[in-house]
Design a protein around this motif. Structure first.
Motif, PDB file in Angstrom:
ATOM      1  N   VAL A 102       0.841  -1.200   0.000  1.00 37.94           N
ATOM      2  CA  VAL A 102       0.000   0.000   0.000  1.00 37.94           C
ATOM      3  C   VAL A 102       0.877   1.252   0.000  1.00 37.94           C
ATOM      4  O   VAL A 102       0.593   2.206  -0.729  1.00 37.94           O
ATOM      5  CB  VAL A 102      -0.985   0.021   1.195  1.00 37.94           C
ATOM      6  CG1 VAL A 102      -1.663   1.379   1.329  1.00 37.94           C
ATOM      7  CG2 VAL A 102      -2.029  -1.067   1.047  1.00 37.94           C
TER       8      VAL A 102
ATOM      9  N   TRP B 225       2.129   1.667  -3.422  1.00 33.83           N
ATOM     10  CA  TRP B 225       1.029   2.034  -4.303  1.00 33.83           C
ATOM     11  C   TRP B 225       0.562   3.462  -4.057  1.00 33.83           C
ATOM     12  O   TRP B 225       0.133   4.142  -4.993  1.00 33.83           O
ATOM     13  CB  TRP B 225      -0.126   1.066  -4.138  1.00 33.83           C
ATOM     14  CG  TRP B 225       0.184  -0.331  -4.607  1.00 33.83           C
ATOM     15  CD1 TRP B 225       1.191  -0.709  -5.472  1.00 33.83           C
ATOM     16  CD2 TRP B 225      -0.488  -1.522  -4.255  1.00 33.83           C
ATOM     17  NE1 TRP B 225       1.169  -2.057  -5.666  1.00 33.83           N
ATOM     18  CE2 TRP B 225       0.151  -2.601  -4.930  1.00 33.83           C
ATOM     19  CE3 TRP B 225      -1.564  -1.805  -3.427  1.00 33.83           C
ATOM     20  CZ2 TRP B 225      -0.278  -3.915  -4.816  1.00 33.83           C
ATOM     21  CZ3 TRP B 225      -1.979  -3.118  -3.304  1.00 33.83           C
ATOM     22  CH2 TRP B 225      -1.342  -4.154  -3.987  1.00 33.83           C
ATOM     23  N   GLN B 226       0.630   3.930  -2.820  1.00 32.61           N
ATOM     24  CA  GLN B 226       0.262   5.319  -2.546  1.00 32.61           C
ATOM     25  C   GLN B 226       1.192   6.269  -3.284  1.00 32.61           C
ATOM     26  O   GLN B 226       0.739   7.228  -3.908  1.00 32.61           O
ATOM     27  CB  GLN B 226       0.314   5.605  -1.037  1.00 32.61           C
ATOM     28  CG  GLN B 226      -0.836   5.013  -0.279  1.00 32.61           C
ATOM     29  CD  GLN B 226      -0.684   5.153   1.231  1.00 32.61           C
ATOM     30  OE1 GLN B 226       0.428   5.164   1.757  1.00 32.61           O
ATOM     31  NE2 GLN B 226      -1.808   5.238   1.919  1.00 32.61           N
TER      32      GLN B 226
ATOM     33  N   GLU C  78       3.015   5.631  -5.946  1.00 30.93           N
ATOM     34  CA  GLU C  78       2.786   5.498  -7.390  1.00 30.93           C
ATOM     35  C   GLU C  78       1.462   6.137  -7.805  1.00 30.93           C
ATOM     36  O   GLU C  78       1.372   6.782  -8.852  1.00 30.93           O
ATOM     37  CB  GLU C  78       2.830   4.023  -7.799  1.00 30.93           C
ATOM     38  CG  GLU C  78       2.682   3.779  -9.284  1.00 30.93           C
ATOM     39  CD  GLU C  78       3.818   4.328 -10.141  1.00 30.93           C
ATOM     40  OE1 GLU C  78       3.683   4.312 -11.366  1.00 30.93           O
ATOM     41  OE2 GLU C  78       4.851   4.786  -9.588  1.00 30.93           O
ATOM     42  N   SER C  79       0.433   5.991  -6.985  1.00 33.50           N
ATOM     43  CA  SER C  79      -0.869   6.570  -7.332  1.00 33.50           C
ATOM     44  C   SER C  79      -0.815   8.093  -7.329  1.00 33.50           C
ATOM     45  O   SER C  79      -1.445   8.740  -8.176  1.00 33.50           O
ATOM     46  CB  SER C  79      -1.968   6.070  -6.393  1.00 33.50           C
ATOM     47  OG  SER C  79      -1.832   6.595  -5.082  1.00 33.50           O
TER      48      SER C  79
ATOM     49  N   VAL D 218      -4.638  -3.074  -6.723  1.00 35.34           N
ATOM     50  CA  VAL D 218      -5.214  -2.571  -5.469  1.00 35.34           C
ATOM     51  C   VAL D 218      -6.564  -3.228  -5.206  1.00 35.34           C
ATOM     52  O   VAL D 218      -6.848  -3.674  -4.087  1.00 35.34           O
ATOM     53  CB  VAL D 218      -5.329  -1.028  -5.497  1.00 35.34           C
ATOM     54  CG1 VAL D 218      -6.086  -0.510  -4.284  1.00 35.34           C
ATOM     55  CG2 VAL D 218      -3.948  -0.389  -5.589  1.00 35.34           C
TER      56      VAL D 218
ATOM     57  N   SER E  97      -6.944   2.293   3.745  1.00 33.93           N
ATOM     58  CA  SER E  97      -5.801   2.749   2.949  1.00 33.93           C
ATOM     59  C   SER E  97      -5.907   2.239   1.513  1.00 33.93           C
ATOM     60  O   SER E  97      -5.645   2.979   0.562  1.00 33.93           O
ATOM     61  CB  SER E  97      -4.487   2.266   3.567  1.00 33.93           C
ATOM     62  OG  SER E  97      -4.288   2.871   4.821  1.00 33.93           O
TER      63      SER E  97
ATOM     64  N   VAL F 230      -6.366   4.599  -1.975  1.00 37.31           N
ATOM     65  CA  VAL F 230      -5.521   4.482  -3.167  1.00 37.31           C
ATOM     66  C   VAL F 230      -6.397   4.200  -4.386  1.00 37.31           C
ATOM     67  O   VAL F 230      -6.218   4.823  -5.446  1.00 37.31           O
ATOM     68  CB  VAL F 230      -4.439   3.394  -2.985  1.00 37.31           C
ATOM     69  CG1 VAL F 230      -3.700   3.141  -4.293  1.00 37.31           C
ATOM     70  CG2 VAL F 230      -3.463   3.791  -1.895  1.00 37.31           C
TER      71      VAL F 230
ATOM     72  N   ARG G  56      -8.195   7.360  -5.494  1.00 33.67           N
ATOM     73  CA  ARG G  56      -7.280   8.274  -6.180  1.00 33.67           C
ATOM     74  C   ARG G  56      -7.050   7.816  -7.614  1.00 33.67           C
ATOM     75  O   ARG G  56      -7.048   8.608  -8.545  1.00 33.67           O
ATOM     76  CB  ARG G  56      -5.958   8.369  -5.434  1.00 33.67           C
ATOM     77  CG  ARG G  56      -4.963   9.321  -6.098  1.00 33.67           C
ATOM     78  CD  ARG G  56      -3.623   9.415  -5.383  1.00 33.67           C
ATOM     79  NE  ARG G  56      -3.777   9.883  -4.014  1.00 33.67           N
ATOM     80  CZ  ARG G  56      -3.462   9.162  -2.930  1.00 33.67           C
ATOM     81  NH1 ARG G  56      -2.940   7.957  -3.062  1.00 33.67           N
ATOM     82  NH2 ARG G  56      -3.628   9.650  -1.729  1.00 33.67           N
ATOM     83  N   LEU G  57      -6.852   6.508  -7.781  1.00 35.98           N
ATOM     84  CA  LEU G  57      -6.609   5.970  -9.121  1.00 35.98           C
ATOM     85  C   LEU G  57      -7.833   6.097 -10.018  1.00 35.98           C
ATOM     86  O   LEU G  57      -7.702   6.431 -11.205  1.00 35.98           O
ATOM     87  CB  LEU G  57      -6.164   4.508  -9.029  1.00 35.98           C
ATOM     88  CG  LEU G  57      -4.780   4.294  -8.432  1.00 35.98           C
ATOM     89  CD1 LEU G  57      -4.554   2.829  -8.092  1.00 35.98           C
ATOM     90  CD2 LEU G  57      -3.699   4.815  -9.376  1.00 35.98           C
TER      91      LEU G  57
END
Length: 126
Positions: free
Chosen positions: A43, A46-47, A49-50, A81, A111, A115, A118-119
């Motif tokens: 996560v 990924w946060q 990257e997002s 995700v 969380s 993410v 956001r994506l």
């Protein structure tokens, strides 16, 4: 004398039950920590990257442009995700009630949801 012994024995039993309950809660907390630690590592990645993808999508949108490759990258990460979120949701009912009720699970799930949100927002801009 018997009354004192009975009270003492009751105190021992209730103290033992408190100790056992604390141990079960401690074990549950450890189990949750083991479960969510690898997810939380992903996560975290990924946060980052997002945010990068969402920022790039926003900049492109502001310039009036779209990028198919960026949209593909966003969809790929979103699929990861969402798969993690689904796996977590499927695992929770299989856990003991003490483990399933731990707030760390809810925090990790939230969380993942953030993410994903956001994506999804970035995907509409890419």
């Amino acid at each position: 004398m018997h009354a004192e012994m009975a009270t003492s024995e009751q105190d021992d039993v209730s103290g033992e039950l408190r100790h056992r309950t604390v141990s079960e809660q401690t074990l549950a907390a450890r189990r949750v920590a083991q479960l969510v630690a690898p997810i939380n590592e992903r996560v975290g990645e990924w946060q980052i990257e997002s945010v990068r993808l969402a920022t790039t999508a926003q900049r492109l949108r502001d310039m009036g442009r779209r990028d198919g490759e960026l949209a593909k990258d966003i969809r790929t990460l979103l699929a990861k995700v969402e798969a993690e979120l689904k796996a977590l949701d499927e695992a929770v009912p299989l856990l003991s009630p003490l483990v399933a009720a731990n707030s760390r699970l809810a925090d990790t799930r939230r969380s993942l949801q953030l993410v994903a949100e956001r994506l999804r927002g970035a995907l509409t801009e890419a």
